[in-house]
Scaffold this motif. Sequence first.
Motif, PDB file in Angstrom:
ATOM      1  N   LEU A  60       6.579  15.088  -0.612  1.00 40.01           N
ATOM      2  CA  LEU A  60       5.562  15.943  -0.007  1.00 40.01           C
ATOM      3  C   LEU A  60       4.282  15.196   0.355  1.00 40.01           C
ATOM      4  CD1 LEU A  60       5.974  19.107  -2.242  1.00 40.01           C
ATOM      5  CD2 LEU A  60       6.625  18.860   0.154  1.00 40.01           C
ATOM      6  N   LEU A  61       3.988  14.114  -0.361  1.00 38.25           N
ATOM      7  CA  LEU A  61       2.752  13.371  -0.105  1.00 38.25           C
ATOM      8  C   LEU A  61       2.919  12.416   1.072  1.00 38.25           C
ATOM      9  CD1 LEU A  61       1.606  12.396  -3.706  1.00 38.25           C
ATOM     10  CD2 LEU A  61       0.713  14.219  -2.253  1.00 38.25           C
ATOM     11  N   PRO A  62       1.960  12.379   1.970  1.00 35.73           N
ATOM     12  CA  PRO A  62       2.059  11.460   3.111  1.00 35.73           C
ATOM     13  C   PRO A  62       1.533  10.064   2.776  1.00 35.73           C
ATOM     14  CG  PRO A  62       0.150  12.862   3.378  1.00 35.73           C
ATOM     15  CD  PRO A  62       0.831  13.295   2.099  1.00 35.73           C
ATOM     16  N   LEU A  63       2.052   9.482   1.720  1.00 32.74           N
ATOM     17  CA  LEU A  63       1.619   8.141   1.317  1.00 32.74           C
ATOM     18  C   LEU A  63       2.646   7.104   1.763  1.00 32.74           C
ATOM     19  CD1 LEU A  63       0.476   8.912  -2.339  1.00 32.74           C
ATOM     20  CD2 LEU A  63      -0.964   8.616  -0.330  1.00 32.74           C
ATOM     21  N   PRO A  64       2.207   5.896   2.029  1.00 37.48           N
ATOM     22  CA  PRO A  64       3.151   4.850   2.450  1.00 37.48           C
ATOM     23  C   PRO A  64       3.861   4.200   1.257  1.00 37.48           C
ATOM     24  CG  PRO A  64       0.930   3.993   2.517  1.00 37.48           C
ATOM     25  CD  PRO A  64       0.822   5.453   2.135  1.00 37.48           C
ATOM     26  N   LEU A  65       4.601   4.990   0.510  1.00 39.15           N
ATOM     27  CA  LEU A  65       5.347   4.490  -0.645  1.00 39.15           C
ATOM     28  C   LEU A  65       6.840   4.526  -0.325  1.00 39.15           C
ATOM     29  CD1 LEU A  65       3.432   6.449  -3.418  1.00 39.15           C
ATOM     30  CD2 LEU A  65       3.196   4.034  -2.868  1.00 39.15           C
ATOM     31  N   MET A  66       7.223   3.852   0.720  1.00 31.33           N
ATOM     32  CA  MET A  66       8.588   3.966   1.221  1.00 31.33           C
ATOM     33  C   MET A  66       9.632   3.486   0.211  1.00 31.33           C
ATOM     34  SD  MET A  66       8.153   5.481   3.979  1.00 31.33           S
ATOM     35  CE  MET A  66       9.601   5.333   4.959  1.00 31.33           C
ATOM     36  N   ILE A  67       9.385   2.374  -0.470  1.00 30.79           N
ATOM     37  CA  ILE A  67      10.360   1.851  -1.427  1.00 30.79           C
ATOM     38  C   ILE A  67      10.493   2.798  -2.616  1.00 30.79           C
ATOM     39  CG2 ILE A  67      10.815  -0.045  -3.036  1.00 30.79           C
ATOM     40  CD1 ILE A  67      11.353  -0.782  -0.163  1.00 30.79           C
ATOM     41  N   VAL A  68       9.379   3.305  -3.107  1.00 30.09           N
ATOM     42  CA  VAL A  68       9.416   4.236  -4.238  1.00 30.09           C
ATOM     43  C   VAL A  68      10.094   5.534  -3.818  1.00 30.09           C
ATOM     44  CG1 VAL A  68       8.004   5.510  -5.888  1.00 30.09           C
ATOM     45  CG2 VAL A  68       7.350   3.193  -5.225  1.00 30.09           C
ATOM     46  N   ASN A  69       9.789   6.028  -2.632  1.00 32.76           N
ATOM     47  CA  ASN A  69      10.413   7.241  -2.126  1.00 32.76           C
ATOM     48  C   ASN A  69      11.914   7.032  -1.942  1.00 32.76           C
ATOM     49  OD1 ASN A  69      10.660   9.820  -1.261  1.00 32.76           O
ATOM     50  ND2 ASN A  69       9.533   9.555   0.632  1.00 32.76           N
ATOM     51  N   LEU A  70      12.306   5.877  -1.497  1.00 40.47           N
ATOM     52  CA  LEU A  70      13.726   5.553  -1.363  1.00 40.47           C
ATOM     53  C   LEU A  70      14.407   5.541  -2.726  1.00 40.47           C
ATOM     54  CD1 LEU A  70      16.095   4.700   0.429  1.00 40.47           C
ATOM     55  CD2 LEU A  70      15.348   2.343   0.096  1.00 40.47           C
ATOM     56  N   ALA A  71      13.747   4.975  -3.720  1.00 36.93           N
ATOM     57  CA  ALA A  71      14.306   4.956  -5.077  1.00 36.93           C
ATOM     58  C   ALA A  71      14.442   6.371  -5.634  1.00 36.93           C
ATOM     59  CB  ALA A  71      13.423   4.106  -5.992  1.00 36.93           C
ATOM     60  N   MET A  72      13.475   7.219  -5.349  1.00 41.56           N
ATOM     61  CA  MET A  72      13.560   8.601  -5.818  1.00 41.56           C
ATOM     62  C   MET A  72      14.649   9.383  -5.078  1.00 41.56           C
ATOM     63  SD  MET A  72      11.437   9.044  -8.274  1.00 41.56           S
ATOM     64  CE  MET A  72      11.634   7.385  -8.834  1.00 41.56           C
ATOM     65  N   THR A  73      14.878   9.048  -3.821  1.00 38.64           N
ATOM     66  CA  THR A  73      15.987   9.651  -3.080  1.00 38.64           C
ATOM     67  C   THR A  73      17.315   9.249  -3.705  1.00 38.64           C
ATOM     68  OG1 THR A  73      14.698   9.655  -1.036  1.00 38.64           O
ATOM     69  CG2 THR A  73      17.082   9.840  -0.815  1.00 38.64           C
ATOM     70  N   VAL A  74      17.439   7.993  -4.077  1.00 40.03           N
ATOM     71  CA  VAL A  74      18.656   7.517  -4.741  1.00 40.03           C
ATOM     72  C   VAL A  74      18.833   8.228  -6.072  1.00 40.03           C
ATOM     73  CG1 VAL A  74      19.746   5.507  -5.812  1.00 40.03           C
ATOM     74  CG2 VAL A  74      18.697   5.302  -3.555  1.00 40.03           C
ATOM     75  N   ALA A  75      17.751   8.431  -6.815  1.00 42.12           N
ATOM     76  CA  ALA A  75      17.838   9.140  -8.097  1.00 42.12           C
ATOM     77  C   ALA A  75      18.335  10.575  -7.893  1.00 42.12           C
ATOM     78  CB  ALA A  75      16.481   9.139  -8.795  1.00 42.12           C
ATOM     79  N   ALA A  76      17.839  11.249  -6.867  1.00 44.65           N
ATOM     80  CA  ALA A  76      18.286  12.620  -6.593  1.00 44.65           C
ATOM     81  C   ALA A  76      19.757  12.641  -6.201  1.00 44.65           C
ATOM     82  CB  ALA A  76      17.430  13.245  -5.493  1.00 44.65           C
ATOM     83  N   LEU A  77      20.180  11.674  -5.413  1.00 47.65           N
ATOM     84  CA  LEU A  77      21.584  11.616  -5.014  1.00 47.65           C
ATOM     85  C   LEU A  77      22.491  11.266  -6.188  1.00 47.65           C
ATOM     86  CD1 LEU A  77      21.218   9.915  -1.520  1.00 47.65           C
ATOM     87  CD2 LEU A  77      21.667  12.330  -2.015  1.00 47.65           C
ATOM     88  N   VAL A  78      22.024  10.402  -7.082  1.00 53.68           N
ATOM     89  CA  VAL A  78      22.804  10.086  -8.287  1.00 53.68           C
ATOM     90  C   VAL A  78      22.933  11.328  -9.160  1.00 53.68           C
ATOM     91  CG1 VAL A  78      22.706   8.810 -10.477  1.00 53.68           C
ATOM     92  CG2 VAL A  78      22.340   7.618  -8.319  1.00 53.68           C
TER      93      VAL A  78
END
Length: 93
Positions: A60-78
Motif C-alpha cells: 500500500l505504501l508508495p515507497l521505492p522498496l522494490m526488493i523488500v516488496n518482492l520478498a514479501m510477495t514471495v512470502a505471501a505466495l509461499v
Amino acid sequence: MDVFLFESYVSLAVYFVLLVIKIFAFVNALLYSAESYLAADKLNKPTWCILLGVAVVLQLLPLPLMIVNLAMTVAALVYLADVRPALAGLRRR
C-alpha cells in the motif's frame, strides 16, 4: 503514447492483483489457530501474521522498496502454496 498508457494499465493491474493476493493470505492466516500452525510443523502464527501484514502495508505504501516488496510477495505466495494447504489438511481429518 499508447504504449505508455497500456504499460501503466498493466502495472496498475499487477499492483491490484498482488494487493488482493497479499490481503487474502493475511486474512487467511488470521483464521487458523496457533495450534494448527504447530501441528502442521510450520512457522508459528504470529510470525506469519507479521510477515503477511508487513507485505500488505508495503504494497500500500508508495515507497521505492522494490526488493523488500518482492520478498514479501514471495512470502505471501509461499504461505498460499505451502502453509495454507497444510493447515487446511488438518481440518479435514
